[in-house]
Design a protein around this motif. Sequence first.
Motif, PDB file in Angstrom:
ATOM      1  N   VAL A   1      -1.344   5.694  -5.380  1.00 23.99           N
ATOM      2  CA  VAL A   1      -1.114   4.272  -5.111  1.00 23.99           C
ATOM      3  C   VAL A   1       0.325   4.131  -4.635  1.00 23.99           C
ATOM      4  CG1 VAL A   1      -0.991   1.951  -6.064  1.00 23.99           C
ATOM      5  CG2 VAL A   1      -2.818   3.485  -6.777  1.00 23.99           C
ATOM      6  N   ASP A   2       0.489   3.626  -3.417  1.00 21.45           N
ATOM      7  CA  ASP A   2       1.813   3.452  -2.812  1.00 21.45           C
ATOM      8  C   ASP A   2       2.596   4.762  -2.800  1.00 21.45           C
ATOM      9  OD1 ASP A   2       1.220   0.753  -2.487  1.00 21.45           O
ATOM     10  OD2 ASP A   2       2.089   0.212  -4.423  1.00 21.45           O
TER      11      ASP A   2
ATOM     12  N   LEU B   1      -2.167  -2.580 -11.999  1.00 24.06           N
ATOM     13  CA  LEU B   1      -1.282  -2.747 -10.855  1.00 24.06           C
ATOM     14  C   LEU B   1      -0.763  -4.175 -10.809  1.00 24.06           C
ATOM     15  CD1 LEU B   1      -3.492  -0.989  -8.149  1.00 24.06           C
ATOM     16  CD2 LEU B   1      -1.601   0.019  -9.424  1.00 24.06           C
TER      17      LEU B   1
ATOM     18  N   HIS C   1      -1.399  -3.101  -2.109  1.00 27.93           N
ATOM     19  CA  HIS C   1      -1.104  -1.719  -2.491  1.00 27.93           C
ATOM     20  C   HIS C   1      -1.908  -0.774  -1.597  1.00 27.93           C
ATOM     21  CE1 HIS C   1       1.101  -2.745  -6.188  1.00 27.93           C
ATOM     22  NE2 HIS C   1       0.209  -3.700  -6.347  1.00 27.93           N
TER      23      HIS C   1
ATOM     24  N   VAL D   1      -3.962   2.403  -1.385  1.00 27.58           N
ATOM     25  CA  VAL D   1      -4.738   3.282  -2.252  1.00 27.58           C
ATOM     26  C   VAL D   1      -5.242   4.457  -1.417  1.00 27.58           C
ATOM     27  CG1 VAL D   1      -6.746   3.472  -3.765  1.00 27.58           C
ATOM     28  CG2 VAL D   1      -5.418   1.348  -3.708  1.00 27.58           C
TER      29      VAL D   1
ATOM     30  N   SER E   1      -8.061   6.178   2.775  1.00 25.43           N
ATOM     31  CA  SER E   1      -6.821   5.404   2.748  1.00 25.43           C
ATOM     32  C   SER E   1      -7.148   3.954   3.062  1.00 25.43           C
ATOM     33  CB  SER E   1      -5.824   5.962   3.766  1.00 25.43           C
ATOM     34  OG  SER E   1      -4.644   5.186   3.779  1.00 25.43           O
TER      35      SER E   1
ATOM     36  N   ASP F   1      -5.517  -0.242   2.460  1.00 28.25           N
ATOM     37  CA  ASP F   1      -4.553  -1.222   1.950  1.00 28.25           C
ATOM     38  C   ASP F   1      -5.344  -2.345   1.296  1.00 28.25           C
ATOM     39  OD1 ASP F   1      -2.050  -2.058   1.450  1.00 28.25           O
ATOM     40  OD2 ASP F   1      -1.464  -2.423   3.511  1.00 28.25           O
TER      41      ASP F   1
END
Length: 436
Positions: A235-236, A251, A256, A258, A269, A271
């Motif tokens: 995460v980030d 969170l 974020h 992921v 991937s 957002d």
Amino acid sequence: MMRVEGALRRVAAVTLSAVALCAASAAHAQGAGTSNESERAKMLFGSGAQAYASGQFSAAIQAFSEANRILPRPAIAYSLAQAHRRQYFLDKNKAHLELAISGFRAYIEQVPDGGRRADAAQALSELEPILARMGETSPARGEPKEPAKEPARLMITTQPSGAVFTIDGKDRKQAPYAVEVAAGKHRVHASLEGYFDEEREVLAVDRTLVPIPIELRERPARLRVTGPNGCDIFVDGRPVGTIPQSEPLELASGSHLVVVTKNGYKAFSQDIDFRRNEPKTVSVALEPTGQRIVARSLLISGGALVLAGGVFSVLALNRQSAALDIPDAQRQGNVSPEDARDYNDAKDARDRWRTGALLAFSVGGAALATGLMFYLFDRPTVLPPRARPEDRRTRPSSPSSPSSPSSPSPAMEPMEMSMVPLVGPSFGGAALTGRF
């Protein structure tokens, strides 16, 4: 229209007074060394401004009066006069009218030019005729009478605003709000959807407004990721766990990145936007990479070639055994011309099977080694998410400018490897090339 403009000017006056108070109190704290008192005056003024904005003018008067006593400033005096003025129009208490006129006149005397002089003069032109019609003398010739003493109050403010609070389990109100209470200890409980409840014990002082600022802690969002076992979760850019998870990830609200990765599979991937206290589940189905497919093919074909080499070796040994039987029979004197031909055929077959075995072992071994290397070094390549429109607007225009620490790093170049079989009349092998 004039009434609306006047109301806007009054709200602006309180706002500008707050700014002026902050600057004045900072200078006072540096010059006189009374930083604690200065901070208390600013807190009182802020509570008074919130009470004024919510229409609780009596509470605003109480807060502005105490702030002005601690840290006398024209900005506070102006706000205090405004609060008296508004309270007068609510309860028609002449004392508020007199104090409002006195406060506006004092402000004009203290501020020779600029500031809120024009607004103070306009307020006087409105209030003085009202007092004159009452047949009273001008407040400039005598001190006005104080209104009745204010009770003990708690000014509850929350960050963020809008929380619901109770005092001792009663008087359910929405912050910001000034509550009249008895002097002594009280328990304040504040709650707001998406935030943890806060509870604290406070002390109310007789005839004093006590500011009670409460900062609420945000409830985190919860993320559960499902997918193939053994996947790594980021995460980030930070590793946060593997699949299966023992418990959901917590969170902060907001966006974020992921990422879910596993060797040999294309990385997932995305957002994702999270709201406070929001549970979310993300199901991930990873696809094998092209390199993993090639690696499996090489391992399977290499294994088949090695197995074929073993079979060829057995056949070569069999032909060699048959060829050795003929010389043994020749020494005993019972070999025919046909046996001699069989001997030569067995030797030729043995050599062919032996050559085939060596070639199969060489190519199969090279395929196995290459496939194993492809398999072991098939690390996922994580591409940054597509930039949002607002991200593109904030991105530096110059390509040579240094990147921000928070901006995603460029994707790592994937490893490339290739193998070319080499076969000759008397040898077999393979050439392996790679780029990292």
